[in-house]
Design a protein around this motif. Sequence first.
Motif, mmCIF file in Angstrom:
data_model
loop_
_atom_site.group_PDB
_atom_site.id
_atom_site.type_symbol
_atom_site.label_atom_id
_atom_site.label_comp_id
_atom_site.label_asym_id
_atom_site.label_seq_id
_atom_site.Cartn_x
_atom_site.Cartn_y
_atom_site.Cartn_z
ATOM 1 N N LYS A 117 0.832 -1.202 0.000
ATOM 2 C CA LYS A 117 0.000 0.000 0.000
ATOM 3 C C LYS A 117 0.865 1.251 0.000
ATOM 4 O O LYS A 117 0.616 2.198 -0.755
ATOM 5 N N MET B 63 0.664 4.169 -2.768
ATOM 6 C CA MET B 63 0.138 5.478 -2.385
ATOM 7 C C MET B 63 1.208 6.544 -2.303
ATOM 8 O O MET B 63 0.920 7.722 -2.385
ATOM 9 N N ASP C 73 -8.584 -6.755 -0.698
ATOM 10 C CA ASP C 73 -8.670 -5.311 -0.925
ATOM 11 C C ASP C 73 -7.483 -4.781 -1.690
ATOM 12 O O ASP C 73 -7.623 -4.037 -2.663
ATOM 13 N N ILE C 74 -6.303 -5.170 -1.226
ATOM 14 C CA ILE C 74 -5.116 -4.594 -1.846
ATOM 15 C C ILE C 74 -5.021 -5.030 -3.303
ATOM 16 O O ILE C 74 -4.614 -4.252 -4.172
ATOM 17 N N GLN D 52 -7.226 -2.953 -5.252
ATOM 18 C CA GLN D 52 -6.676 -1.604 -5.364
ATOM 19 C C GLN D 52 -5.577 -1.544 -6.423
ATOM 20 O O GLN D 52 -5.552 -0.648 -7.269
ATOM 21 N N THR E 202 -6.996 -1.738 -9.938
ATOM 22 C CA THR E 202 -7.693 -0.580 -10.496
ATOM 23 C C THR E 202 -6.820 0.646 -10.600
ATOM 24 O O THR E 202 -7.017 1.475 -11.484
ATOM 25 N N ASN E 203 -5.824 0.783 -9.685
ATOM 26 C CA ASN E 203 -5.066 2.034 -9.670
ATOM 27 C C ASN E 203 -3.847 2.056 -10.552
ATOM 28 O O ASN E 203 -3.259 3.093 -10.776
#
Lengths: 820, 110
Positions: A226, A230, A271-272, A275, A278-279
């Motif tokens: 993450k 991020m 979740d990760i 993420q 999609t990111n």
Amino acid sequence: MPAPIRLRELIRTIRTARTQAEEREMIQKECAAIRSSFREEDNTYRCRNVAKLLYMHMLGYPAHFGQLECLKLIASQKFTDKRIGYLGAMLLLDERQDVHLLMTNCIKNDLNHSTQYVQGLALCTLGCMGSSEMCRDLAGEVEKLLKTSNSYLRKKAALCAVHVIRKVPELMEMFLPATKNLLNEKNHGVLHTSVVLLTEMCERSPDMLAHFRKVSLVPQLVRILKNLIMSGYSPEHDVSGISDPFLQVRILRLLRILGRNDDDSSEAMNDILAQVATNTETSKNVGNAILYETVLTIMDIKSESGLRVLAINILGRFLLNNDKNIRYVALTSLLKTVQTDHNAVQRHRSTIVDCLKDLDVSIKRRAMELSFALVNGNNVRGMMKELLYFLDSCEPEFKADCASGIFLAAEKYAPSKRWHIDTIMRVLTTAGSYVRDDAVPNLIQLITNSVEMHAYTVQRLYKAILGDYSQQPLVQVASWCIGEYGDLLVSGQCEEEEPIQVTEDEVLDILESVLISNMSASVTRGYALTAIMKLSTRFTCTVNRIKKVVSIYGSSIDVELQQRAVEYNALFKKYDHMRPALLERMPVMEKVTTNGPTEIVQTNGETEPAVLETKPPPSGLQPASEANDLLDLLGGSDITPVIPTAPTSKPAFAGGELLDLLGDLNLTGSPVSAPAPQIAQPPFLLDGLPSQPLFNDIAAGIPSITAYNKNGLKIDFTFERSNTNPSVTVITIQASNSTELDMTDFVFQAAVPKTFQLQLLSPSSSVIPAFNSGTITQVIKVLNPQKQQLRMRIKLTYNHKGSAMQDLAEVNNFPPQSWQ
Amino acid sequence: MIKFFLMVNKQGQTRLSRYYEHVEINKRTMLEAEVIKNCLSRSKDQCSFIEYKDFKLVYRQYAALFVVVGINETENEMAVYELIHNFVEVLDKYFSRVVRHSIYYEIFLP
């Protein structure tokens, strides 16, 4: 002696060489100079000489005499010497050389050196070529360095630990405590190598895997990932806009291993993964590399269905990308997932089919495999069109696989018989020479089964080989069909297509040209000759021509052809009365499938006087090797005498006379042979010897039973089973007659439930003499792979006291030892 | 796992080779020759991953130099493709100008 030249000079000199010989000469000269320099024990230039030696080794020249020099360099105190020495050790030494053990002490000292660069060198070398003894000795040092705070050393120690674990798996536990803090580092180098170490441990040992799952490694990894995604721009880790993609890929791979078959871990990473999926930026290759790894991870762990659909959609998007690398990667992954997520992949079928037209060989192969996996009942027509077009235009290396794939798919999903035959014809005409050998008997069997298509098929085949008879499988099938259905061909009756006018002579012309042609293989010639022979009963005006052809080949050089021709000649001369019966039309053949037949099928075997491996069916359905074993035994031949199938009522005696031909074995009357399932057991000819044990290792005596006893007819079953092949039970039936009159034309038939397969061999005779003065024996082989309870329904027909008798009975009293 | 790392020029001369698994020295030259033959026969529209024997080749062309990496099936081909580029970029930054001969001069300088 002048100073040896520098490495640069050497490289420059070698580059000026114009030929391989010149280069070799230069290198030999230099090697000689180096060798004499080594002998002089010159310390100052040793480093330079070894460097040159390493370069020459890289070009492919032997450099083993430099090994000891490397060791001397390692022992030196100068850093530059050590550096070259260790490099040399990594390239020239490995555990096969005994010399390498001498390094152990040096490495040990250097691992404790004050300069980190020296320590680093030692770690690198150990991690590259350390043997198991060295690793065992030095593992403690490595472990110590794994816990140091110096990140430069820590990352090298982690990689060295990976090598140690590979060489000596027992030492894995030693490194376990050190791994606790590894992931707390900020330094990406350490993080990366730590993840590699953890991956190696998890892959090698399920205990470690369980341990790491327990100590919640997954949340730690998720956190790191993450942060990577991020975090903003970081210049030292940036690759085309993404922060440290290599580390991301590594972490994803480790997550895959942790999440496989484990629900909790998989849930923690859902979740990760979503993420990341999609990111991530997809405009550059880097982003796609990460997405690819993500997709692989999602498909491998126990992810929720929404995530899986997301993954397949990503792959679908990849397929539309212009970059061929990405398309290749997408097709590979889709191939892996098509088994599990079939429907989702079906959505992208049109794109996949488009990829068949791609220029790249690897992509085409993947697309072809994937297309075959996607064919189903609904899309078979469309897909087949594309695949046939592909077969036309693809490279030769694909044609065999493509043809087999088309056959399989057509067999499974053919919407109609005509379509099936059309498709197969199309394959034979476009890629005829690449078709596999087993396609020919399969195709022949398919053709005989579609009775209404015979005229159409033979006409099309005839037209196909008119122009070109070089493709062997096509010619073989065509010859066989023309032989069988030649009468339909000349009579010009064909409903499906415009009938063509063919005369008997034209047909014989084409068959003869096949026989003569240099392009025809021996097998094909055999087919053609047999076809010509069969036509002697189907054609009316050209029998003399056929006789002539057959007699010519009686002196052919090819032994196979000669044998056939001689025997056919004999048919014409001595046994002409049998010829019609012999060369009758072949019946519908039962396909050898895995579901056992529920009914016995009587095959009308065409008796070939000699059994040859390349004969067309019925022997095509049976492994020819069986017949060959027995040929030696009895010098006889394949015995499946001519008996008509149930619907017609021709007398059986034509077969009887024929069988006298075969000498020793007195097999008259009505044998009923089912097509052989794929049991490799000795068949047929041992029937004449009923008491002969058929197995060398018979299972302990199984009690025999009386299966039927009525109206004076008694049938006993005796059993035999082999220890090596327990799913086969051999039943020998003995039929005896206690009445005062003989029972003639005795026919025994049997049927078994679907899960069994049955093979009936020829009976010893068809007459049961009265007053129990003799018996008929017949052998039945039952294949019972599922070890189910044996049940059988039998039907007996015979003539007794002038009237025809018939009876049905069920046999249920099989002893347990016969089927358990 | 990366099996080997090669830099070969168009004429088939090896400029750099590093093997991470033991391969006999005479087999190495044969391997390099075959590998470069495979890479040279590819056109521009074909993808950079070749299936060769029991492993995969990932190659990338820079002017007259081919960088070829042999990997087994556990590796992510596209990540290795990026790695090759990263490597060349590093060489470029470190030696300020990546030219064919510079590469092998500089690496072997003690």
